[in-house]
Scaffold this motif. Structure first.
Motif, short mmCIF file in Angstrom:
data_model
loop_
_atom_site.label_atom_id
_atom_site.label_comp_id
_atom_site.label_asym_id
_atom_site.label_seq_id
_atom_site.Cartn_x
_atom_site.Cartn_y
_atom_site.Cartn_z
N VAL A 38 0.86 -1.18 0.00
CA VAL A 38 0.00 0.00 0.00
C VAL A 38 0.89 1.22 0.00
O VAL A 38 1.74 1.39 0.88
N LEU A 39 0.76 2.07 -1.01
CA LEU A 39 1.53 3.30 -1.13
C LEU A 39 0.64 4.46 -0.68
O LEU A 39 -0.38 4.75 -1.30
N ALA A 40 1.01 5.09 0.44
CA ALA A 40 0.17 6.13 1.04
C ALA A 40 0.87 7.48 0.96
O ALA A 40 1.97 7.65 1.50
N SER A 41 0.24 8.44 0.30
CA SER A 41 0.85 9.75 0.07
C SER A 41 0.04 10.88 0.68
O SER A 41 -1.17 10.76 0.88
N ASN A 42 0.74 12.00 0.95
CA ASN A 42 0.03 13.23 1.29
C ASN A 42 -0.76 13.70 0.07
O ASN A 42 -0.57 13.20 -1.04
N HIS A 43 -1.65 14.66 0.28
CA HIS A 43 -2.54 15.07 -0.82
C HIS A 43 -2.67 16.59 -0.82
O HIS A 43 -3.39 17.16 0.00
N SER A 44 -1.98 17.24 -1.75
CA SER A 44 -2.05 18.70 -1.84
C SER A 44 -2.43 19.20 -3.23
O SER A 44 -2.59 20.41 -3.43
N SER A 45 -2.57 18.27 -4.19
CA SER A 45 -2.84 18.68 -5.57
C SER A 45 -3.74 17.67 -6.26
O SER A 45 -3.74 16.48 -5.94
N TYR A 46 -4.48 18.14 -7.25
CA TYR A 46 -5.28 17.25 -8.08
C TYR A 46 -4.40 16.38 -8.98
O TYR A 46 -4.88 15.43 -9.59
N LEU A 47 -3.12 16.71 -9.08
CA LEU A 47 -2.20 15.98 -9.94
C LEU A 47 -1.36 14.96 -9.17
O LEU A 47 -0.50 14.30 -9.77
N ASP A 48 -1.59 14.82 -7.88
CA ASP A 48 -0.71 14.00 -7.05
C ASP A 48 -0.56 12.57 -7.56
O ASP A 48 0.53 12.00 -7.52
N PHE A 49 -1.66 11.98 -8.04
CA PHE A 49 -1.57 10.58 -8.45
C PHE A 49 -0.59 10.39 -9.61
O PHE A 49 0.08 9.35 -9.71
N ILE A 50 -0.47 11.38 -10.48
CA ILE A 50 0.46 11.28 -11.61
C ILE A 50 1.89 11.21 -11.10
O ILE A 50 2.69 10.36 -11.52
N TYR A 51 2.21 12.09 -10.15
CA TYR A 51 3.57 12.14 -9.64
C TYR A 51 3.86 10.98 -8.69
O TYR A 51 4.98 10.45 -8.66
N CYS A 52 2.87 10.54 -7.93
CA CYS A 52 3.05 9.38 -7.06
C CYS A 52 3.35 8.14 -7.91
O CYS A 52 4.23 7.33 -7.57
N GLY A 53 2.62 8.01 -9.00
CA GLY A 53 2.88 6.89 -9.89
C GLY A 53 4.27 6.95 -10.48
O GLY A 53 4.95 5.93 -10.65
N PHE A 54 4.74 8.17 -10.78
CA PHE A 54 6.08 8.35 -11.32
C PHE A 54 7.14 7.88 -10.31
O PHE A 54 8.18 7.35 -10.68
N GLY A 55 6.84 8.06 -9.01
CA GLY A 55 7.79 7.64 -7.98
C GLY A 55 8.04 6.15 -7.97
O GLY A 55 9.08 5.70 -7.46
N ALA A 56 7.12 5.37 -8.51
CA ALA A 56 7.29 3.91 -8.56
C ALA A 56 7.95 3.45 -9.85
O ALA A 56 8.24 2.25 -10.00
N GLN A 57 8.21 4.36 -10.77
CA GLN A 57 8.78 3.98 -12.06
C GLN A 57 10.19 3.39 -11.96
O GLN A 57 10.51 2.45 -12.69
#
Length: 239
Positions: A38-57
């Motif tokens: 489970v990858l749990a992130s803070n949430h400050s932007s509507y774009l967060d999921f794009i960048y969170c996904g990039f972190g797993a690349q």
């Protein structure tokens, strides 16, 4: 076979290059190369999921994000979300989404969650929902904290989106996995997750290379760092 997700990732990487985000990923080694998490992130932007996904690349992993059902109902985003096998969340029938996520975790997927549930307008960590911890306990997988800082300057709640704004740095920091020990409770794990996310977010905010351009540009900094973002709810200084 993944037919939709890889082209979307390629498109996102092209967008990052065009915008010259200067993305920095720290702690990528904490994303497992295989198996559920489970990858749990803070949430400050509507774009967060794009960048969170990039972190797993760097680990060559694709993240299945949990997102509200309305996104899946949209005529444009819906087919993309379903094609990428993200998980719809209907708040009136939350058990179905929870079970869907558990099945994905047990089959070896990484499931992405924003445990604050909604965007934090104070740009600090809000009270967390326990869903991320409950999923980690139920599936017996690690809980991985992540902090993302920078995308809120492109699009966040209460601000006009500026998706074409260039040279906005983004820092993605992944923390050590929180193991789910025998007997661990979701409440205890959630408390640990909140502590870890708070530390990670503070670190990326301190490391961030940009400063406000002037008094009218302090909106994207939290109040405790001298910014003009709203104070966190229930903070002592808000009384």
């Amino acid at each position: 076979m993944e037919l939709v997700y890889p082209p979307v990732v390629a498109l996102a990487k092209t967008m990052f290059r065009v915008l010259d985000n200067g993305i920095v990923v720290e702690g990528a080694e904490h994303i497992p190369s295989s198996g559920g998490a489970v990858l749990a992130s803070n949430h400050s932007s509507y774009l967060d999921f794009i960048y969170c996904g990039f972190g797993a690349q760097p680990a060559k992993r694709l993240v299945r994000f949990m997102a509200k059902k309305q996104v899946f109902d949209h005529k444009i985003s819906g087919p993309l979300m379903r094609g990428m096998r993200h998980i719809p969340v209907d708040r009136k029938a939350g058990a179905a989404a929870f079970n869907h996520a558990i099945d994905a975790l047990r089959s070896g997927e990484i499931v992405g969650v924003f445990p604050e549930a909604t965007i934090s307008e104070s740009f600090t960590i809000k009270a967390l929902k326990s869903g991320a911890a409950r999923m980690a306990v139920e599936a017996g997988v690690p809980l991985i904290p992540m902090a993302v800082w920078g995308p809120h300057r492109l699009w966040t709640k209460g601000r006009k989106k500026e998706l074409t704004k260039r040279h906005i740095p983004v820092i993605i920091k992944i923390g050590e996995p929180i193991p789910v020990a025998a007997g661990a409770t979701p409440e205890a794990l959630t408390a640990t997750l909140k502590q870890r996310l708070t530390v990670l977010l503070d670190e990326v905010q301190q490391e961030y290379p940009d400063k406000p351009a002037g008094p009218d540009d302090t909106w994207w900094l939290p109040a405790h760092l001298g910014g003009s973002a709203p104070l966190p709810p229930n903070s002592a200084s808000a009384v």
